[in-house]
Design a protein around this motif. Structure first.
Motif, short mmCIF file in Angstrom:
data_model
loop_
_atom_site.label_atom_id
_atom_site.label_comp_id
_atom_site.label_asym_id
_atom_site.label_seq_id
_atom_site.Cartn_x
_atom_site.Cartn_y
_atom_site.Cartn_z
N ALA A 101 22.07 -30.08 8.18
CA ALA A 101 23.24 -30.37 8.85
C ALA A 101 24.43 -29.87 8.06
O ALA A 101 24.42 -29.64 6.97
CB ALA A 101 23.60 -32.17 8.52
N CYS A 102 25.02 -29.03 9.06
CA CYS A 102 26.24 -28.00 8.41
C CYS A 102 26.83 -27.58 9.67
O CYS A 102 26.55 -27.73 10.67
CB CYS A 102 25.59 -27.10 7.71
N THR A 103 27.88 -26.51 9.29
CA THR A 103 28.36 -25.79 10.40
C THR A 103 28.27 -24.37 10.12
O THR A 103 28.83 -23.81 8.70
CB THR A 103 30.02 -26.09 10.37
N VAL A 104 27.71 -23.67 10.95
CA VAL A 104 27.42 -22.13 10.88
C VAL A 104 28.72 -21.22 11.24
O VAL A 104 28.73 -21.50 12.63
CB VAL A 104 26.05 -21.52 11.47
N LYS A 105 29.43 -20.67 10.53
CA LYS A 105 30.46 -19.88 11.11
C LYS A 105 30.29 -18.23 10.79
O LYS A 105 30.92 -17.49 11.60
CB LYS A 105 31.78 -20.43 10.25
N TRP A 106 29.50 -17.73 9.94
CA TRP A 106 29.41 -16.51 9.59
C TRP A 106 27.87 -16.10 9.46
O TRP A 106 27.23 -16.88 9.15
CB TRP A 106 30.26 -16.09 8.43
N VAL A 107 27.70 -14.78 9.70
CA VAL A 107 26.41 -14.12 9.48
C VAL A 107 26.53 -13.18 8.63
O VAL A 107 27.56 -12.56 8.56
CB VAL A 107 25.84 -13.59 10.99
N GLY A 108 25.67 -12.99 7.43
CA GLY A 108 25.60 -11.97 6.40
C GLY A 108 24.51 -10.95 6.94
O GLY A 108 23.48 -11.34 7.28
N PHE A 109 24.65 -9.83 6.36
CA PHE A 109 24.02 -8.61 6.29
C PHE A 109 23.52 -8.23 4.79
O PHE A 109 24.63 -8.21 3.90
CB PHE A 109 24.31 -7.67 7.18
N TRP A 110 22.05 -8.00 4.52
CA TRP A 110 21.87 -7.89 3.05
C TRP A 110 21.03 -6.23 3.09
O TRP A 110 20.36 -6.34 4.32
CB TRP A 110 21.21 -9.00 2.35
N ASN A 111 21.01 -5.73 2.13
CA ASN A 111 20.00 -4.58 1.83
C ASN A 111 19.23 -5.43 0.60
O ASN A 111 19.67 -5.22 -0.58
CB ASN A 111 20.48 -3.27 1.57
N VAL A 112 18.04 -6.01 1.01
CA VAL A 112 17.34 -6.63 -0.21
C VAL A 112 18.06 -7.74 -0.80
O VAL A 112 18.47 -8.47 -0.07
CB VAL A 112 16.33 -5.64 -1.29
N ALA A 113 18.43 -7.41 -2.25
CA ALA A 113 19.44 -8.51 -2.47
C ALA A 113 20.78 -8.12 -2.92
O ALA A 113 21.62 -8.80 -3.28
CB ALA A 113 18.79 -8.93 -4.21
N VAL A 114 21.35 -7.04 -2.08
CA VAL A 114 22.80 -6.50 -2.27
C VAL A 114 23.24 -6.83 -0.77
O VAL A 114 22.96 -6.63 0.16
CB VAL A 114 22.84 -4.97 -2.32
N PHE A 115 24.42 -7.96 -0.92
CA PHE A 115 25.05 -7.98 0.25
C PHE A 115 25.89 -6.82 0.74
O PHE A 115 26.74 -6.16 -0.01
CB PHE A 115 26.24 -9.23 -0.05
N VAL A 116 25.95 -6.65 2.10
CA VAL A 116 26.34 -5.47 2.49
C VAL A 116 27.62 -5.65 3.74
O VAL A 116 28.18 -4.80 4.07
CB VAL A 116 25.35 -4.29 3.06
N GLY A 117 27.66 -6.98 4.22
CA GLY A 117 28.39 -6.96 5.11
C GLY A 117 28.40 -8.67 5.88
O GLY A 117 27.50 -9.31 5.89
N THR A 118 29.32 -8.92 6.77
CA THR A 118 29.42 -9.92 7.38
C THR A 118 30.08 -9.74 8.71
O THR A 118 30.68 -8.92 9.15
CB THR A 118 30.40 -10.97 6.67
N ALA A 119 29.76 -10.78 9.82
CA ALA A 119 30.35 -10.75 11.24
C ALA A 119 30.59 -12.49 11.62
O ALA A 119 29.51 -13.16 11.01
CB ALA A 119 29.60 -10.21 11.85
N PRO A 120 31.57 -12.70 12.21
CA PRO A 120 31.75 -14.07 12.69
C PRO A 120 30.48 -14.38 13.61
O PRO A 120 30.09 -13.55 14.04
CB PRO A 120 32.93 -13.83 13.40
N ASN A 121 30.08 -15.71 13.49
CA ASN A 121 29.03 -16.10 14.23
C ASN A 121 29.40 -15.82 15.76
O ASN A 121 30.59 -16.20 16.02
CB ASN A 121 28.67 -17.48 14.10
N GLY A 122 28.58 -15.67 16.49
CA GLY A 122 28.48 -15.46 17.93
C GLY A 122 28.59 -14.27 18.67
O GLY A 122 28.64 -14.09 19.80
N GLY A 123 28.62 -13.12 17.71
CA GLY A 123 28.27 -11.98 18.41
C GLY A 123 29.30 -11.24 19.05
O GLY A 123 29.10 -10.18 19.73
#
Length: 194
Positions: A69-91
């Motif tokens: 149970a939650c609200t999904v707002k953002w999508v994250g992108f990773w290179n293995v364990a390193v966070f490399v970027g984000t985008a708002p949910n919905g495309g």
């Protein structure tokens, strides 16, 4: 600065993306606010991102996440364990914009939004009066301009200063899960705005 498409493609092609994550709030530059918990438990998913084309690298195939149970707002992108970027949910595709402090207007050519559309400003400091990654609402929309409110139909926020270079505005979809469920990430892209 305007980047030619070839340059955008080269920059995007130099980054590896191996995992996607879901976030309940703006993850910033480190991947914070990631979804946790659930049964079955939420986990990051392996992804394949297509080669860059037209200044975009798009998700090759949909992935499905188990979410509590939650609200999904953002999508994250990773290179293995390193966070490399984000985008708002919905495309949605981010848009460049200008703000006009004297009238509290935001100018984004042919933005396509109507009043009460949920939007976010990110990738830099937004206009004064706004906070990066916070969900706002469009009001007083015209073809190329709109004002920003904290609530649907609310009072326009006083924009006091210009944004930093690179800050963009984008539609956001907030998916609310009242109970355990699944979240399908069918379209996600890493995009350089025009």
């Amino acid at each position: 600065m305007t980047w030619p498409v070839t340059t955008k493609n080269n920059m995007l092609g130099g980054q590896t993306f191996t995992l996607a994550s879901l976030h309940t709030a703006f993850p910033g530059n480190t991947g914070t606010s990631e979804v946790t918990g659930g049964a079955p438990a939420y986990a990051q998913k392996s992804i394949t991102i297509n080669a860059a084309s037209g200044g975009i690298r798009a998700l090759n195939a949909a992935v499905t996440f188990d979410v509590p149970a939650c609200t999904v707002k953002w999508v994250g992108f990773w290179n293995v364990a390193v966070f490399v970027g984000t985008a708002p949910n919905g495309g949605a595709t981010p848009k460049n914009f200008m703000s006009i402090a004297s009238s509290d207007l935001v100018y984004a050519a042919a933005h396509g939004w109507s009043d009460t559309q949920k939007i976010v400003f990110y990738n830099g400091t937004p206009p004064g009066g706004l906070t990066e990654g916070t969900t706002y609402f469009v009001r007083d929309a015209t073809t190329d301009t709109f004002k920003v409110a904290a609530t649907a139909g609310g009072v326009a926020i006083d924009l006091t200063t210009a944004p930093s270079f690179g800050c963009v505005v984008c539609a956001i979809t907030e998916d609310v899960y009242a109970v355990q469920g699944t979240h399908d990430l069918a379209s996600a892209s890493v995009v350089f705005p025009d």
